[in-house]
Design a protein around this motif. Structure first.
Motif, PDB file in Angstrom:
ATOM      1  N   GLU A  56     -15.703  -2.613   1.794  1.00  0.00           N
ATOM      2  CA  GLU A  56     -15.646  -1.326   1.042  1.00  0.00           C
ATOM      3  C   GLU A  56     -15.323  -0.101   1.954  1.00  0.00           C
ATOM      4  OE1 GLU A  56     -19.407   1.456  -0.406  1.00  0.00           O
ATOM      5  OE2 GLU A  56     -19.276  -0.501  -1.121  1.00  0.00           O
ATOM      6  N   THR A  57     -15.743  -0.087   3.262  1.00  0.00           N
ATOM      7  CA  THR A  57     -15.135   1.065   4.353  1.00  0.00           C
ATOM      8  C   THR A  57     -13.551   0.823   4.281  1.00  0.00           C
ATOM      9  OG1 THR A  57     -17.114   0.902   5.574  1.00  0.00           O
ATOM     10  CG2 THR A  57     -15.438   1.851   6.455  1.00  0.00           C
ATOM     11  N   LEU A  58     -13.163  -0.456   4.517  1.00  0.00           N
ATOM     12  CA  LEU A  58     -11.746  -0.927   4.663  1.00  0.00           C
ATOM     13  C   LEU A  58     -10.969  -0.305   3.230  1.00  0.00           C
ATOM     14  CD1 LEU A  58     -11.646  -4.258   6.144  1.00  0.00           C
ATOM     15  CD2 LEU A  58     -10.843  -2.072   7.276  1.00  0.00           C
ATOM     16  N   GLU A  59     -11.543  -0.683   2.088  1.00  0.00           N
ATOM     17  CA  GLU A  59     -11.023  -0.287   0.867  1.00  0.00           C
ATOM     18  C   GLU A  59     -10.896   1.231   0.775  1.00  0.00           C
ATOM     19  OE1 GLU A  59     -13.167  -2.017  -2.208  1.00  0.00           O
ATOM     20  OE2 GLU A  59     -12.467  -4.119  -1.804  1.00  0.00           O
ATOM     21  N   VAL A  60     -12.009   2.086   1.352  1.00  0.00           N
ATOM     22  CA  VAL A  60     -11.923   3.371   1.230  1.00  0.00           C
ATOM     23  C   VAL A  60     -10.918   4.255   2.197  1.00  0.00           C
ATOM     24  CG1 VAL A  60     -13.395   5.499   1.785  1.00  0.00           C
ATOM     25  CG2 VAL A  60     -14.481   3.903   0.265  1.00  0.00           C
ATOM     26  N   SER A  61     -10.726   3.753   3.338  1.00  0.00           N
ATOM     27  CA  SER A  61      -9.852   4.145   4.303  1.00  0.00           C
ATOM     28  C   SER A  61      -8.371   3.715   3.928  1.00  0.00           C
ATOM     29  CB  SER A  61     -10.092   3.573   5.629  1.00  0.00           C
ATOM     30  OG  SER A  61     -10.552   2.291   5.782  1.00  0.00           O
ATOM     31  N   GLU A  62      -8.310   2.658   3.122  1.00  0.00           N
ATOM     32  CA  GLU A  62      -6.875   2.129   2.725  1.00  0.00           C
ATOM     33  C   GLU A  62      -6.663   3.205   1.652  1.00  0.00           C
ATOM     34  OE1 GLU A  62      -6.373  -1.698   0.655  1.00  0.00           O
ATOM     35  OE2 GLU A  62      -6.746  -2.368   2.739  1.00  0.00           O
ATOM     36  N   LEU A  63      -7.445   3.477   0.751  1.00  0.00           N
ATOM     37  CA  LEU A  63      -7.244   4.459  -0.294  1.00  0.00           C
ATOM     38  C   LEU A  63      -6.885   5.866   0.208  1.00  0.00           C
ATOM     39  CD1 LEU A  63      -7.338   5.142  -3.260  1.00  0.00           C
ATOM     40  CD2 LEU A  63      -9.607   5.675  -2.861  1.00  0.00           C
ATOM     41  N   GLU A  64      -7.335   6.094   1.418  1.00  0.00           N
ATOM     42  CA  GLU A  64      -6.990   7.537   1.896  1.00  0.00           C
ATOM     43  C   GLU A  64      -5.611   7.407   2.522  1.00  0.00           C
ATOM     44  OE1 GLU A  64      -9.894   8.497   4.817  1.00  0.00           O
ATOM     45  OE2 GLU A  64     -11.742   8.668   3.224  1.00  0.00           O
ATOM     46  N   VAL A  65      -5.393   6.432   3.157  1.00  0.00           N
ATOM     47  CA  VAL A  65      -4.053   6.140   3.584  1.00  0.00           C
ATOM     48  C   VAL A  65      -3.103   6.068   2.573  1.00  0.00           C
ATOM     49  CG1 VAL A  65      -2.620   4.477   4.777  1.00  0.00           C
ATOM     50  CG2 VAL A  65      -4.865   4.712   5.589  1.00  0.00           C
ATOM     51  N   LEU A  66      -3.242   5.464   1.615  1.00  0.00           N
ATOM     52  CA  LEU A  66      -2.393   5.673   0.316  1.00  0.00           C
ATOM     53  C   LEU A  66      -2.097   6.978  -0.246  1.00  0.00           C
ATOM     54  CD1 LEU A  66      -3.259   2.055  -1.584  1.00  0.00           C
ATOM     55  CD2 LEU A  66      -1.112   2.516  -0.275  1.00  0.00           C
ATOM     56  N   LYS A  67      -3.279   7.614  -0.247  1.00  0.00           N
ATOM     57  CA  LYS A  67      -3.052   9.201  -0.774  1.00  0.00           C
ATOM     58  C   LYS A  67      -2.143   9.707   0.148  1.00  0.00           C
ATOM     59  CE  LYS A  67      -7.594   9.280  -3.382  1.00  0.00           C
ATOM     60  NZ  LYS A  67      -8.979  10.152  -3.397  1.00  0.00           N
ATOM     61  N   GLU A  68      -2.476   9.662   1.404  1.00  0.00           N
ATOM     62  CA  GLU A  68      -1.446  10.196   2.466  1.00  0.00           C
ATOM     63  C   GLU A  68       0.092   9.905   2.354  1.00  0.00           C
ATOM     64  OE1 GLU A  68      -3.004   9.919   6.456  1.00  0.00           O
ATOM     65  OE2 GLU A  68      -4.870  10.848   5.876  1.00  0.00           O
ATOM     66  N   ILE A  69       0.226   8.761   2.093  1.00  0.00           N
ATOM     67  CA  ILE A  69       1.468   8.335   1.789  1.00  0.00           C
ATOM     68  C   ILE A  69       2.260   8.902   0.646  1.00  0.00           C
ATOM     69  CG2 ILE A  69       2.962   6.296   1.468  1.00  0.00           C
ATOM     70  CD1 ILE A  69       1.146   4.509   3.353  1.00  0.00           C
ATOM     71  N   ARG A  70       1.304   8.815  -0.454  1.00  0.00           N
ATOM     72  CA  ARG A  70       1.792   9.347  -1.850  1.00  0.00           C
ATOM     73  C   ARG A  70       2.203  11.098  -1.627  1.00  0.00           C
ATOM     74  NH1 ARG A  70      -2.797  10.802  -5.366  1.00  0.00           N
ATOM     75  NH2 ARG A  70      -3.052  12.442  -4.198  1.00  0.00           N
ATOM     76  N   ASP A  71       1.196  11.486  -0.644  1.00  0.00           N
ATOM     77  CA  ASP A  71       1.446  13.154  -0.770  1.00  0.00           C
ATOM     78  C   ASP A  71       2.813  13.476   0.358  1.00  0.00           C
ATOM     79  OD1 ASP A  71      -0.801  13.359  -1.907  1.00  0.00           O
ATOM     80  OD2 ASP A  71      -2.078  13.932  -0.496  1.00  0.00           O
ATOM     81  N   ALA A  72       2.860  12.382   1.326  1.00  0.00           N
ATOM     82  CA  ALA A  72       4.281  12.494   1.990  1.00  0.00           C
ATOM     83  C   ALA A  72       5.394  12.290   0.939  1.00  0.00           C
ATOM     84  CB  ALA A  72       4.105  11.630   3.157  1.00  0.00           C
TER      85      ALA A  72
END
Length: 180
Positions: free
Chosen positions: A129-145
């Motif tokens: 679950e922690t990996l999925e949350v941090s994965e989601l955060e990384v994906l959001k950062e990539i999307r924002d970039a």
């Protein structure tokens, strides 16, 4: 009528081929063999310990309920009503020993193993679950970039790292898409 017989036979075959029936049969055979071991312990260890205080054979302990409780040597019949409480005590001891061995050697270790396995599974799910949350955060950062690269430097989200990353501060000249 033949359809019912076929379906009954198919149902019986399905019942026999299920794993539960095989497991039960193995348990009965193992239980019967284990009973012999427990009976040997009762007769070889428990009965002599009890025999230190009286007779070595628990089956010989009895009480007379009515009459003199004598056996006629010619016919072998008992006069009176005899209660064989020694046999009951021996069976109760056999049961207690069997239950203790099954609990301490089978049930308790299996319960500990299953609890340890459940704790490891829960920990694994927590990490996942922690990996999925941090994965989601990384994906959001990539999307924002990526959005920042397309729009010219201003990310569309206020999420973590929203002002950082490629193209966020570089304007139109940043990133490979601007070179086209």
């Amino acid at each position: 009528m033949s359809e019912k017989k076929v379906s009954l036979l198919e149902g019986f075959k399905a019942f026999l081929t299920r794993g539960n029936v095989i497991d039960l049969a193995v348990a009965v055979v193992i239980g019967a063999a284990f009973t012999n071991i427990v009976n040997a312990v009762v007769k070889g260890v428990i009965n002599p310990l009890v025999g230190a205080f009286g007779t070595q054979d628990l089956d010989s302990y009895s009480s007379c309920l009515q009459g003199p409780c004598t056996t006629d040597p010619k016919t072998g019949e008992m006069d009176g009503i005899e209660i064989l409480w020694g046999s009951v005590l021996s069976a109760a001891l056999s049961f207690l020993i069997t239950a203790a061995v099954v609990y301490f050697l089978m049930v308790l270790p299996m319960a500990k193993y299953l609890a340890r396995r459940a704790a490891l599974q829960a920990a694994k799910e927590g990490v996942q679950e922690t990996l999925e949350v941090s994965e989601l955060e990384v994906l959001k950062e990539i999307r924002d970039a990526l959005v920042a690269q397309r729009t010219g430097g201003v990310p569309c989200s206020d999420g973590p790292g929203s002002g950082e990353g490629p193209g966020a501060a570089g304007g139109e000249g940043a990133g490979p898409r601007a070179a086209r």
